[in-house]
Motif scaffolding. Structure first.
Motif, PDB file in Angstrom:
ATOM      1  N   TYR A 139       0.839  -1.211   0.000  1.00 57.94           N
ATOM      2  CA  TYR A 139       0.000   0.000   0.000  1.00 57.94           C
ATOM      3  C   TYR A 139       0.873   1.260   0.000  1.00 57.94           C
ATOM      4  CZ  TYR A 139      -3.316  -3.537   1.577  1.00 57.94           C
ATOM      5  OH  TYR A 139      -4.067  -4.680   1.700  1.00 57.94           O
ATOM      6  N   PRO A 140       1.484   1.575  -1.129  1.00 60.44           N
ATOM      7  CA  PRO A 140       2.368   2.759  -1.152  1.00 60.44           C
ATOM      8  C   PRO A 140       1.571   4.052  -0.951  1.00 60.44           C
ATOM      9  CG  PRO A 140       2.052   1.862  -3.369  1.00 60.44           C
ATOM     10  CD  PRO A 140       1.384   0.907  -2.435  1.00 60.44           C
ATOM     11  N   VAL A 141       2.235   5.048  -0.389  1.00 60.34           N
ATOM     12  CA  VAL A 141       1.619   6.348  -0.199  1.00 60.34           C
ATOM     13  C   VAL A 141       1.411   6.982  -1.579  1.00 60.34           C
ATOM     14  CG1 VAL A 141       1.908   8.658   0.801  1.00 60.34           C
ATOM     15  CG2 VAL A 141       2.707   6.620   2.057  1.00 60.34           C
ATOM     16  N   LYS A 142       0.194   7.450  -1.817  1.00 60.73           N
ATOM     17  CA  LYS A 142      -0.084   8.081  -3.101  1.00 60.73           C
ATOM     18  C   LYS A 142       0.424   9.517  -3.102  1.00 60.73           C
ATOM     19  CE  LYS A 142      -4.117   5.232  -3.950  1.00 60.73           C
ATOM     20  NZ  LYS A 142      -5.553   5.089  -3.740  1.00 60.73           N
ATOM     21  N   SER A 143       1.119   9.898  -4.173  1.00 64.81           N
ATOM     22  CA  SER A 143       1.643  11.267  -4.213  1.00 64.81           C
ATOM     23  C   SER A 143       0.861  12.113  -5.204  1.00 64.81           C
ATOM     24  CB  SER A 143       3.112  11.248  -4.598  1.00 64.81           C
ATOM     25  OG  SER A 143       3.299  10.495  -5.775  1.00 64.81           O
TER      26      SER A 143
END
Ligand SMILES: [Mg+2]
Length: 101
Positions: free
Chosen positions: A97-101
């Motif tokens: 679940y990568p941080v959305k940029s």
């Protein structure tokens, strides 16, 4: 964690309870203790659940303790440290679940 693990082992050995502590029994006991946490919140509305009174908070502390006891004992059966397991899981979650940029 290792101190807790040793204290739990000593406590069980002194009472000759280790014969009851099979992984099956420990996992079932863990499930029951988690249900006891759910029971604290069962009939509270969302606002009440955010602000437990001192008696409720004390009860929650006891049940969290019970959960940690059984989780630690279950992990010990397989030489697994719950804290290390959680840290590993967080590393996996960060990738999943990568941080959305
Ligand atoms: Mg309990």
């Amino acid at each position: 964690m290792s101190e807790l693990r040793k204290a739990l082992k000593d406590f069980s050995q002194e009472r000759d309870w280790e014969k009851f502590h099979t992984p099956k029994n420990l996992s079932m006991a863990l499930s029951v203790e988690v249900a006891e946490i759910v029971e604290i919140f069962q009939w509270l509305n969302p606002e009440q659940s955010q602000q437990l009174n001192p008696k409720q908070k004390s009860h929650l502390a006891q049940e969290i303790g019970d959960v940690m006891v059984y989780l630690t004992m279950l992990g010990a059966k397989y030489d697994l440290d719950p804290i290390e397991c959680a840290q590993q899981k967080m590393l996996q979650n960060a990738i999943k679940y990568p941080v959305k940029s």
